[in-house]
Scaffold this active site. Structure first.
Site, mmCIF file in Angstrom:
data_model
loop_
_atom_site.group_PDB
_atom_site.id
_atom_site.type_symbol
_atom_site.label_atom_id
_atom_site.label_comp_id
_atom_site.label_asym_id
_atom_site.label_seq_id
_atom_site.Cartn_x
_atom_site.Cartn_y
_atom_site.Cartn_z
ATOM 1 N N ASP A 296 29.731 39.015 35.104
ATOM 2 C CA ASP A 296 28.627 39.434 34.229
ATOM 3 C C ASP A 296 27.862 38.206 33.727
ATOM 4 O OD1 ASP A 296 29.671 42.282 34.144
ATOM 5 O OD2 ASP A 296 31.381 41.142 33.412
ATOM 6 N N HIS B 181 33.946 44.600 30.083
ATOM 7 C CA HIS B 181 33.364 44.592 31.432
ATOM 8 C C HIS B 181 33.048 46.042 31.801
ATOM 9 C CE1 HIS B 181 32.502 43.836 35.590
ATOM 10 N NE2 HIS B 181 33.399 44.734 35.932
HETATM 11 P P1 NAI Z 1 40.163 47.345 47.049
HETATM 12 O O1 NAI Z 1 40.437 48.825 46.929
HETATM 13 O O2 NAI Z 1 39.489 46.824 48.257
HETATM 14 O O3 NAI Z 1 41.548 46.568 46.887
HETATM 15 C C1 NAI Z 1 42.476 46.836 45.911
HETATM 16 C C2 NAI Z 1 43.833 46.544 46.496
HETATM 17 O O4 NAI Z 1 44.786 46.659 45.449
HETATM 18 C C3 NAI Z 1 44.260 47.539 47.570
HETATM 19 O O5 NAI Z 1 44.585 46.825 48.753
HETATM 20 C C4 NAI Z 1 45.456 48.252 46.976
HETATM 21 O O6 NAI Z 1 46.439 48.569 47.943
HETATM 22 C C5 NAI Z 1 45.959 47.196 45.992
HETATM 23 N N1 NAI Z 1 46.783 47.719 44.898
HETATM 24 C C6 NAI Z 1 46.681 48.900 44.250
HETATM 25 N N2 NAI Z 1 47.652 49.031 43.346
HETATM 26 C C7 NAI Z 1 48.380 47.891 43.395
HETATM 27 C C8 NAI Z 1 49.538 47.437 42.707
HETATM 28 N N3 NAI Z 1 50.140 48.197 41.787
HETATM 29 N N4 NAI Z 1 50.022 46.212 43.011
HETATM 30 C C9 NAI Z 1 49.431 45.459 43.957
HETATM 31 N N5 NAI Z 1 48.357 45.844 44.665
HETATM 32 C C10 NAI Z 1 47.828 47.042 44.375
HETATM 33 O O7 NAI Z 1 39.393 46.973 45.716
HETATM 34 P P2 NAI Z 1 38.542 45.656 45.405
HETATM 35 O O8 NAI Z 1 37.138 45.870 45.797
HETATM 36 O O9 NAI Z 1 39.269 44.464 45.918
HETATM 37 O O10 NAI Z 1 38.559 45.693 43.804
HETATM 38 C C11 NAI Z 1 39.749 45.482 43.091
HETATM 39 C C12 NAI Z 1 39.526 45.770 41.604
HETATM 40 O O11 NAI Z 1 38.624 44.845 41.034
HETATM 41 C C13 NAI Z 1 38.948 47.151 41.321
HETATM 42 O O12 NAI Z 1 39.654 47.696 40.204
HETATM 43 C C14 NAI Z 1 37.521 46.853 40.928
HETATM 44 O O13 NAI Z 1 36.996 47.858 40.082
HETATM 45 C C15 NAI Z 1 37.703 45.552 40.192
HETATM 46 N N6 NAI Z 1 36.491 44.733 40.016
HETATM 47 C C16 NAI Z 1 36.387 44.019 38.835
HETATM 48 C C17 NAI Z 1 35.295 43.225 38.593
HETATM 49 C C18 NAI Z 1 35.184 42.467 37.296
HETATM 50 O O14 NAI Z 1 34.145 41.839 37.096
HETATM 51 N N7 NAI Z 1 36.159 42.443 36.408
HETATM 52 C C19 NAI Z 1 34.208 43.117 39.577
HETATM 53 C C20 NAI Z 1 34.418 43.861 40.784
HETATM 54 C C21 NAI Z 1 35.527 44.655 40.982
#
Ligand code: NAI
Length: 325
Positions: free
Chosen positions: A159, A187
């Site tokens: 952000d 966020h």
């Molecule tokens: P993604 O769905 O591509 O990857 C998430 C991975 O986490 C998956 O491979 C899944 O198997 C794994 N996972 C789920 N539960 C788990 C657990 N208990 N232990 C270990 N691994 C686990 O999602 P992406 O795009 O990589 O996003 C990840 C997170 O980041 C989402 O929650 C998204 O909303 C968040 N995010 C946060 C931002 C921020 O600025 N704070 C910005 C963009 C995304």
């Protein structure tokens, strides 16, 4: 060569981690002279995909990678870890209410908080990226009572970087010339990107833009940027989120060189009258591996209203997961 440090990354087979892991391995986070042992955590159904990521990591032959652990056990992933980037989270499924999402994630982050508490280095620096990031960080903190609460943070840097990029584009000046940007709060769409103190090429940004642009264009653009990326790309921000995570950890570990950054940090002892039991983003500088709040900033009535709205949302999220705290 320095002694290797351990970096745990969760959600390691997901899209954000696909970018973070390779940048950490290349030395972008902790420096080109700092070897790393990567400790990668996934859930069992994603272990096949994670093995593919490990094969690619091996194929890069990164000189700084001193070891790789791939596991579905948080107790193994967090063993002696010096840094932990918690990316893996439960996404919102069809028909899932916001409160269900908060609870599903509270369960994940309470397990991970306990594992960090039991196994990580006592000085571990934790960054929560997985959403709802601030409240997930609060759950992590509450489940890790033996760790310093200051060492558990949530990612607001995307952000912050988005705000700088919007100002840079508007004023036609380089991003590096923009200083003292602040993003307050959660966020989420209630975050408050605040230009009250920001300067561009040394002069106040407020004097260079009109208030209408600030209130009606800038603030909503930054607040809604995540949704705009999903609409354009058909997938949520990944490389930019990874880059922000690298920025957050690098500055925390190596210093922000006097630059202000925004970090979601525990609100206890904050100087802005914010509820003291939240992970709330504030203006920060980092030095010698420690973050420090910028204190004493004047808060006008518009800012206070915006800061309170995002504070109330965070208090509501905390309420929704109260039984897990
Ligand atoms: P993604 O769905 O591509 O990857 C998430 C991975 O986490 C998956 O491979 C899944 O198997 C794994 N996972 C789920 N539960 C788990 C657990 N208990 N232990 C270990 N691994 C686990 O999602 P992406 O795009 O990589 O996003 C990840 C997170 O980041 C989402 O929650 C998204 O909303 C968040 N995010 C946060 C931002 C921020 O600025 N704070 C910005 C963009 C995304």
């Amino acid at each position: 060569m320095k002694k290797p440090v351990r970096v745990a990354i969760t959600g390691a087979a997901g899209q954000i981690s696909y970018s973070i892991i390779f940048r950490v391995a290349a030395g972008d986070m902790l420096g080109k002279d700092q070897p790393v042992i990567l400790q990668l955590l996934e859930i069992p159904p994603a272990m096949g995909a994670l093995n593919g990521v490990v094969m690619e990591l091996n194929d890069c032959a990164f000189p700084l990678v001193a070891g790789i652990v791939a596991t579905d056990d948080p107790n193994v992933a967090f063993k002696d870890t010096d840094y932990a980037v918690l990316v893996g989270a439960r996404p919102r499924g069809p028909g899932m209410e916001r409160s269900d999402l908060l609870m599903a994630n509270a369960k994940i982050f309470s397990v991970q908080g306990k594992a960090l508490n039991d196994h990580a280095s006592r000085d571990v620096k934790v960054l929560v990226v997985g959403n709802p990031a601030n409240t997930n960080a609060l759950i992590t903190l509450k489940n890790a009572p033996d760790l310093n609460p200051r060492n558990i943070t949530a990612m607001m840097r995307l952000d912050h970087n988005r705000s700088i990029s919007q100002i840079s584009e508007k004023l036609g000046c380089p991003t590096t010339s923009i200083e003292k940007m602040v993003v307050w709060g959660n966020h989420s769409a209630t975050q408050y990107p605040d230009i009250s103190y920001a300067t561009a090429e040394g002069a106040p940004v407020k004097d260079k833009v009109d208030n209408d642009w600030y209130v009606k264009t800038f603030i909503p653009t930054v607040q809604q940027r995540g949704a705009a990326i999903i609409k354009a790309r058909g997938a949520s921000s990944a490389a930019s989120a990874a880059s922000a995570a690298i920025d957050h950890m690098r500055d925390w570990a190596l210093g922000s060189n006097g630059q202000w950054v925004s970090m979601g940090v525990y609100s206890k002892g904050n100087s802005y009258g914010i509820d003291e039991d939240l992970i709330y983003s504030r203006p920060i500088t980092c030095e010698n591996g420690e973050w420090k709040e910028i204190t004493g900033l004047e808060v006008n009535s518009f800012s206070r209203e915006m800061m309170t709205a995002t504070e109330k949302e965070l208090a509501g999220e905390r309420e929704a997961i109260a039984e897990m705290l």
